[in-house]
Design a protein around this motif. Structure first.
Motif, PDB file in Angstrom:
ATOM      1  N   GLY A   1       0.780  -1.236   0.000  1.00 30.10           N
ATOM      2  CA  GLY A   1       0.000   0.000   0.000  1.00 30.10           C
ATOM      3  C   GLY A   1       0.808   1.279   0.000  1.00 30.10           C
ATOM      4  O   GLY A   1       0.297   2.335   0.401  1.00 30.10           O
ATOM      5  N   VAL A   2       2.059   1.217  -0.470  1.00 25.86           N
ATOM      6  CA  VAL A   2       2.891   2.419  -0.471  1.00 25.86           C
ATOM      7  C   VAL A   2       3.453   2.728  -1.862  1.00 25.86           C
ATOM      8  O   VAL A   2       4.424   3.476  -1.999  1.00 25.86           O
ATOM      9  CB  VAL A   2       4.052   2.304   0.545  1.00 25.86           C
ATOM     10  CG1 VAL A   2       3.524   2.311   1.967  1.00 25.86           C
ATOM     11  CG2 VAL A   2       4.891   1.057   0.281  1.00 25.86           C
ATOM     12  N   SER A   3       2.856   2.159  -2.883  1.00 22.70           N
ATOM     13  CA  SER A   3       3.337   2.430  -4.243  1.00 22.70           C
ATOM     14  C   SER A   3       2.907   3.832  -4.673  1.00 22.70           C
ATOM     15  O   SER A   3       1.959   4.407  -4.114  1.00 22.70           O
ATOM     16  CB  SER A   3       2.791   1.389  -5.223  1.00 22.70           C
ATOM     17  OG  SER A   3       1.378   1.442  -5.274  1.00 22.70           O
TER      18      SER A   3
ATOM     19  N   TYR B   1      13.232   4.834  -3.151  1.00 21.47           N
ATOM     20  CA  TYR B   1      11.807   4.844  -2.810  1.00 21.47           C
ATOM     21  C   TYR B   1      11.545   4.015  -1.556  1.00 21.47           C
ATOM     22  O   TYR B   1      10.772   4.423  -0.686  1.00 21.47           O
ATOM     23  CB  TYR B   1      10.982   4.334  -3.990  1.00 21.47           C
ATOM     24  CG  TYR B   1       9.508   4.635  -3.862  1.00 21.47           C
ATOM     25  CD1 TYR B   1       8.961   5.792  -4.415  1.00 21.47           C
ATOM     26  CD2 TYR B   1       8.654   3.788  -3.151  1.00 21.47           C
ATOM     27  CE1 TYR B   1       7.615   6.093  -4.280  1.00 21.47           C
ATOM     28  CE2 TYR B   1       7.306   4.074  -3.013  1.00 21.47           C
ATOM     29  CZ  TYR B   1       6.793   5.228  -3.579  1.00 21.47           C
ATOM     30  OH  TYR B   1       5.451   5.527  -3.436  1.00 21.47           O
ATOM     31  N   TYR B   2      12.171   2.862  -1.458  1.00 14.13           N
ATOM     32  CA  TYR B   2      12.002   2.021  -0.265  1.00 14.13           C
ATOM     33  C   TYR B   2      12.504   2.735   0.988  1.00 14.13           C
ATOM     34  O   TYR B   2      11.891   2.635   2.060  1.00 14.13           O
ATOM     35  CB  TYR B   2      12.741   0.685  -0.444  1.00 14.13           C
ATOM     36  CG  TYR B   2      11.870  -0.416  -1.006  1.00 14.13           C
ATOM     37  CD1 TYR B   2      11.232  -1.329  -0.168  1.00 14.13           C
ATOM     38  CD2 TYR B   2      11.684  -0.548  -2.382  1.00 14.13           C
ATOM     39  CE1 TYR B   2      10.437  -2.350  -0.681  1.00 14.13           C
ATOM     40  CE2 TYR B   2      10.892  -1.563  -2.907  1.00 14.13           C
ATOM     41  CZ  TYR B   2      10.271  -2.460  -2.051  1.00 14.13           C
ATOM     42  OH  TYR B   2       9.471  -3.461  -2.554  1.00 14.13           O
ATOM     43  N   HIS B   3      13.597   3.457   0.869  1.00 15.90           N
ATOM     44  CA  HIS B   3      14.122   4.192   2.026  1.00 15.90           C
ATOM     45  C   HIS B   3      13.106   5.225   2.532  1.00 15.90           C
ATOM     46  O   HIS B   3      12.987   5.452   3.742  1.00 15.90           O
ATOM     47  CB  HIS B   3      15.434   4.887   1.665  1.00 15.90           C
ATOM     48  CG  HIS B   3      16.654   4.019   1.790  1.00 15.90           C
ATOM     49  ND1 HIS B   3      17.148   3.597   3.010  1.00 15.90           N
ATOM     50  CD2 HIS B   3      17.459   3.477   0.846  1.00 15.90           C
ATOM     51  CE1 HIS B   3      18.213   2.848   2.812  1.00 15.90           C
ATOM     52  NE2 HIS B   3      18.426   2.749   1.511  1.00 15.90           N
ATOM     53  N   TYR B   4      12.379   5.826   1.620  1.00 13.15           N
ATOM     54  CA  TYR B   4      11.378   6.823   2.004  1.00 13.15           C
ATOM     55  C   TYR B   4      10.123   6.191   2.612  1.00 13.15           C
ATOM     56  O   TYR B   4       9.494   6.777   3.503  1.00 13.15           O
ATOM     57  CB  TYR B   4      10.964   7.657   0.786  1.00 13.15           C
ATOM     58  CG  TYR B   4      11.858   8.826   0.482  1.00 13.15           C
ATOM     59  CD1 TYR B   4      12.067   9.851   1.410  1.00 13.15           C
ATOM     60  CD2 TYR B   4      12.494   8.935  -0.758  1.00 13.15           C
ATOM     61  CE1 TYR B   4      12.883  10.927   1.125  1.00 13.15           C
ATOM     62  CE2 TYR B   4      13.320  10.011  -1.063  1.00 13.15           C
ATOM     63  CZ  TYR B   4      13.508  11.012  -0.112  1.00 13.15           C
ATOM     64  OH  TYR B   4      14.323  12.087  -0.393  1.00 13.15           O
ATOM     65  N   HIS B   5       9.747   5.012   2.157  1.00 17.84           N
ATOM     66  CA  HIS B   5       8.411   4.502   2.483  1.00 17.84           C
ATOM     67  C   HIS B   5       8.363   3.218   3.312  1.00 17.84           C
ATOM     68  O   HIS B   5       7.283   2.828   3.759  1.00 17.84           O
ATOM     69  CB  HIS B   5       7.622   4.297   1.183  1.00 17.84           C
ATOM     70  CG  HIS B   5       7.394   5.576   0.442  1.00 17.84           C
ATOM     71  ND1 HIS B   5       6.360   6.440   0.739  1.00 17.84           N
ATOM     72  CD2 HIS B   5       8.088   6.158  -0.579  1.00 17.84           C
ATOM     73  CE1 HIS B   5       6.424   7.491  -0.057  1.00 17.84           C
ATOM     74  NE2 HIS B   5       7.456   7.345  -0.866  1.00 17.84           N
ATOM     75  N   ILE B   6       9.503   2.554   3.507  1.00 13.97           N
ATOM     76  CA  ILE B   6       9.527   1.353   4.344  1.00 13.97           C
ATOM     77  C   ILE B   6      10.332   1.655   5.604  1.00 13.97           C
ATOM     78  O   ILE B   6      11.516   2.002   5.525  1.00 13.97           O
ATOM     79  CB  ILE B   6      10.149   0.146   3.596  1.00 13.97           C
ATOM     80  CG1 ILE B   6       9.344  -0.160   2.332  1.00 13.97           C
ATOM     81  CG2 ILE B   6      10.219  -1.072   4.512  1.00 13.97           C
ATOM     82  CD1 ILE B   6       7.905  -0.584   2.586  1.00 13.97           C
ATOM     83  N   THR B   7       9.720   1.538   6.757  1.00  7.04           N
ATOM     84  CA  THR B   7      10.347   1.883   8.026  1.00  7.04           C
ATOM     85  C   THR B   7      11.630   1.087   8.260  1.00  7.04           C
ATOM     86  O   THR B   7      11.652  -0.129   8.099  1.00  7.04           O
ATOM     87  CB  THR B   7       9.369   1.621   9.188  1.00  7.04           C
ATOM     88  OG1 THR B   7       8.161   2.355   8.958  1.00  7.04           O
ATOM     89  CG2 THR B   7       9.971   2.056  10.520  1.00  7.04           C
TER      90      THR B   7
END
Length: 228
Positions: free
Chosen positions: A142-144, A206-212
Motif C-alpha cells: 500500500g505504499v506504491s 523509494y524504499y528508504h522513504y516509504h519502508i520503516t
C-alpha cells in the motif's frame, strides 16, 4: 503436529549441526523455525536450503513463546534455476531484501503468490524480474506511487509532478515506474540494460522513504557487478 507451507527466506547455522530458518509461510507469514541436525554429515537435505525454495514443514508444538521446531520438511516444487549464475544472484538479492522488509508481516497470500510468480519468471530467464517484483511488493504493502498525468516521480511524496525532485528520477526512469504500475502484465515490459542500474537505485531510494527502517541489502554490490 502442525504443518505449514512456505518459502525459505534465509537461514543460519546454529552450533555444530543445527540451523535457524526464516520463512514466509502461507499460514502465518514471516516465521522463525529451529531445525535440529541439519548440518550432520549424513543429512542430505541440507541441499534443499536454497533461498526462496518452496517447502512443506512439519512442526513440533512448543509451549509459551519458544521457537517452533521442524520435525521434518519436504520440497514442494523443484525449480532448476540455481545453476544459472544471473538467476542465482537475483534470488540471493531478493531473499536478502525480503528477509528485512517482511520481518513484521503476518499472513498475506498476495505476497506468497507474487513470490511464486517471480520464481516462475526466473525459470524463463527473465533477468529483470526483480525490478518488477520489488514494485509489485510496494503495491501489496500500500505504499506504491499514485499515478498522475505529470512526468516526474517524486520519491518522497509518492506522486508524479511537473518538475524533477530527485536526480535519479528523471523523465525516463519515472516513465518506467509509471509503465510498470499501470500495466496488467508488468513482467512483459522490457527495460533497456543501460537503464537498469539507475532504475534499481531509484527503487532503493523509494524504499528508504516509504519502508520503516529500510536498509540497503548487502548483496546489492554483487547484483550490480553481475549486470554491468
Amino acid at each position: 503436529m502442525n504443518s505449514q507451507n512456505g518459502f525459505l527466506i534465509s537461514y543460519l547455522k546454529y552450533g555444530e549441526n543445527d540451523a535457524v530458518l526464516h520463512c514466509f509461510t502461507e499460514e502465518d507469514g514471516f516465521q522463525t523455525f529451529f531445525l535440529k541436525g541439519m548440518y550432520a554429515k549424513r543429512n542430505k537435505k541440507k541441499a534443499l536450503l536454497l533461498p526462496l525454495n518452496q517447502l512443506s514443514f512439519s512442526l513440533t508444538p512448543v509451549k509459551g513463546n519458544g521457537i517452533q521446531t521442524i520435525s521434518k520438511f519436504e520440497l514442494l516444487k523443484n525449480n532448476d534455476i540455481y545453476t544459472d549464475v544471473k538467476v542465482n544472484t537475483i534470488i540471493f538479492f531478493i531473499s536478502d531484501f525480503l528477509n528485512h522488509i517482511l520481518r513484521n508481516e503476518s499472513k498475506n497470500m498476495s505476497i506468497c503468490r507474487e513470490i511464486e510468480e517471480f520464481i516462475s519468471e526466473l525459470t524463463e530467464k527473465n533477468y529483470q524480474a526483480h525490478l518488477v517484483f520489488l514494485i509489485k511488493i510496494l503495491k501489496i504493502q500500500g505504499v506504491s506511487p499514485l499515478i498522475g498525468g505529470e512526468d516526474f516521480l517524486d520519491p518522497e511524496t509518492g506522486t508524479f509532478s511537473s518538475t524533477a525532485h530527485h536526480q535519479l528520477f528523471d523523465n525516463t526512469i519515472s516513465l518506467i515506474w509509471k509503465s510498470i504500475l499501470q500495466s496488467e502484465n508488468p513482467y512483459e515490459i522490457k527495460i533497456r540494460s543501460s537503464f537498469r542500474k539507475q532504475f534499481l537505485d531509484s527503487i532503493l531510494v523509494y524504499y528508504h522513504y516509504h519502508i520503516t527502517d529500510f536498509k540497503t541489502p548487502v548483496s546489492l554490490e554483487v547484483i550490480q557487478e553481475i549486470f554491468q
